[in-house]
Design an enzyme around this catalytic site. Structure first.
Site, PDB file in Angstrom:
ATOM      1  N   HIS A  77     -63.982  18.010  65.745  1.00 38.80           N
ATOM      2  CA  HIS A  77     -63.387  19.344  65.901  1.00 38.80           C
ATOM      3  C   HIS A  77     -63.516  20.178  64.622  1.00 38.80           C
ATOM      4  O   HIS A  77     -62.834  21.188  64.474  1.00 38.80           O
ATOM      5  CB  HIS A  77     -61.915  19.208  66.299  1.00 38.80           C
ATOM      6  CG  HIS A  77     -61.724  18.476  67.593  1.00 38.80           C
ATOM      7  ND1 HIS A  77     -61.585  19.115  68.805  1.00 38.80           N
ATOM      8  CD2 HIS A  77     -61.686  17.152  67.868  1.00 38.80           C
ATOM      9  CE1 HIS A  77     -61.453  18.216  69.762  1.00 38.80           C
ATOM     10  NE2 HIS A  77     -61.509  17.014  69.220  1.00 38.80           N
TER      11      HIS A  77
ATOM     12  N   HIS B 241     -67.052  24.247  67.289  1.00 41.28           N
ATOM     13  CA  HIS B 241     -67.205  23.074  68.139  1.00 41.28           C
ATOM     14  C   HIS B 241     -66.808  23.380  69.575  1.00 41.28           C
ATOM     15  O   HIS B 241     -66.149  24.371  69.854  1.00 41.28           O
ATOM     16  CB  HIS B 241     -66.358  21.911  67.612  1.00 41.28           C
ATOM     17  CG  HIS B 241     -64.883  22.190  67.694  1.00 41.28           C
ATOM     18  ND1 HIS B 241     -64.212  22.935  66.741  1.00 41.28           N
ATOM     19  CD2 HIS B 241     -63.947  21.851  68.631  1.00 41.28           C
ATOM     20  CE1 HIS B 241     -62.940  23.041  67.086  1.00 41.28           C
ATOM     21  NE2 HIS B 241     -62.750  22.381  68.219  1.00 41.28           N
TER      22      HIS B 241
ATOM     23  N   ASP C 143     -64.774  21.859  72.860  1.00 43.27           N
ATOM     24  CA  ASP C 143     -63.849  20.878  73.441  1.00 43.27           C
ATOM     25  C   ASP C 143     -64.272  20.621  74.879  1.00 43.27           C
ATOM     26  O   ASP C 143     -64.414  21.560  75.674  1.00 43.27           O
ATOM     27  CB  ASP C 143     -62.415  21.428  73.483  1.00 43.27           C
ATOM     28  CG  ASP C 143     -61.732  21.432  72.136  1.00 43.27           C
ATOM     29  OD1 ASP C 143     -62.295  20.903  71.168  1.00 43.27           O
ATOM     30  OD2 ASP C 143     -60.618  21.983  72.065  1.00 43.27           O
TER      31      ASP C 143
ATOM     32  N   HIS D 150     -60.692  16.065  76.060  1.00 43.56           N
ATOM     33  CA  HIS D 150     -59.829  16.257  74.886  1.00 43.56           C
ATOM     34  C   HIS D 150     -58.345  16.194  75.255  1.00 43.56           C
ATOM     35  O   HIS D 150     -57.539  15.632  74.512  1.00 43.56           O
ATOM     36  CB  HIS D 150     -60.168  17.596  74.231  1.00 43.56           C
ATOM     37  CG  HIS D 150     -59.461  17.879  72.950  1.00 43.56           C
ATOM     38  ND1 HIS D 150     -59.092  16.892  72.060  1.00 43.56           N
ATOM     39  CD2 HIS D 150     -59.049  19.051  72.398  1.00 43.56           C
ATOM     40  CE1 HIS D 150     -58.499  17.445  71.013  1.00 43.56           C
ATOM     41  NE2 HIS D 150     -58.437  18.745  71.200  1.00 43.56           N
TER      42      HIS D 150
ATOM     43  N   HIS E 192     -54.486  23.934  76.898  1.00 42.94           N
ATOM     44  CA  HIS E 192     -55.685  23.100  76.885  1.00 42.94           C
ATOM     45  C   HIS E 192     -55.795  22.274  78.173  1.00 42.94           C
ATOM     46  O   HIS E 192     -56.884  22.126  78.738  1.00 42.94           O
ATOM     47  CB  HIS E 192     -55.659  22.145  75.688  1.00 42.94           C
ATOM     48  CG  HIS E 192     -56.225  22.719  74.432  1.00 42.94           C
ATOM     49  ND1 HIS E 192     -55.442  23.136  73.379  1.00 42.94           N
ATOM     50  CD2 HIS E 192     -57.510  22.935  74.039  1.00 42.94           C
ATOM     51  CE1 HIS E 192     -56.216  23.574  72.401  1.00 42.94           C
ATOM     52  NE2 HIS E 192     -57.465  23.462  72.771  1.00 42.94           N
TER      53      HIS E 192
ATOM     54  N   GLU F 297     -64.329  26.731  70.019  1.00 46.07           N
ATOM     55  CA  GLU F 297     -63.357  27.115  68.991  1.00 46.07           C
ATOM     56  C   GLU F 297     -64.012  27.223  67.612  1.00 46.07           C
ATOM     57  O   GLU F 297     -65.071  26.668  67.373  1.00 46.07           O
ATOM     58  CB  GLU F 297     -62.218  26.090  68.940  1.00 46.07           C
ATOM     59  CG  GLU F 297     -61.398  26.053  70.220  1.00 46.07           C
ATOM     60  CD  GLU F 297     -60.383  24.927  70.274  1.00 46.07           C
ATOM     61  OE1 GLU F 297     -59.315  25.141  70.869  1.00 46.07           O
ATOM     62  OE2 GLU F 297     -60.654  23.831  69.730  1.00 46.07           O
TER      63      GLU F 297
END
Length: 197
Positions: free
Chosen positions: A46, A50, A52, A56, A144, A156
């Site tokens: 992360h 990156h 996700d 995650h 999330h 992100e």
């Protein structure tokens, strides 16, 4: 054609609190008499810019290699916005967006649970941000999780200085690392030049 590098440099990128920082170690150096330079890197998946994957926050979610590559390439809308976005905010915004959306906020825009639920019910493939996280610090989990359960990729840690609002082509392919919940990527936006050259 204009290409905007919207990735952060790995070694100088902000680190999420509690995550390990990156480090580079040289195994061989020409300056030390070796025939070539050879180095290794250690980093959290992360770190910096990156992706996700759903895994995650969802134990049953897809890992980074199981996501379709088409999620990371195609038309994208960049929007300048700040604050904790609500479901109503997203209902107003999404009809004017492509299937990939990037929030340009100097790290100051986050999704509430209601915003994440609206996105989860939409046709969005990817949501991106220049913040270190798409969710506010006081509620990292639920936004999330809503996105993860809908199979939406989260991009992100973007660098958006000098990028104007509008429509671009996004290319942000994560490294191919089987079984992991996230991976660094090199993200770029491609825009059309205006006028005659």
């Amino acid at each position: 054609m204009l290409i905007y590098d919207i990735s952060r440099e790995i070694l100088s990128a902000e680190i999420y609190e509690g995550d390990p920082g990156p480090s580079v170690r040289f195994l061989k150096k020409i300056e030390d008499g070796a025939m070539y330079n050879l180095s290794t890197i250690s980093l959290c998946n992360h770190t910096g810019t990156h992706i996700d994957a759903p895994l995650h926050f969802d134990e049953e979610g897809k890992d980074i290699t199981s996501l379709r590559l088409s999620q990371f390439y195609g038309k994208c809308t960049v929007v300048s916005i700040e604050g904790i976005l609500t479901g109503e905010d997203m209902e107003r915004l999404l009809p004017h967006c492509e299937r990939r959306l990037i929030l340009h906020s100097s790290g100051k825009a986050f999704l509430s649970v209601s915003a994440a639920r609206v996105i989860a019910d939409s046709k969005l493939l990817l949501i991106g941000t220049d913040a270190i996280s798409i969710a506010p610090p006081f509620d990292e989990y639920m936004p999330h999780l809503e996105l993860a359960r809908a199979g939406i990729a989260v991009l992100e840690g973007l660098y958006l200085e000098g990028v104007e609002d509008g429509t671009y082509t996004l290319a942000a392919f994560p490294l191919k690392i089987e079984g992991v919940e996230a991976a660094p990527c090199r993200a770029v936006l491609i825009g059309e030049t205006k006028g005659y050259y």
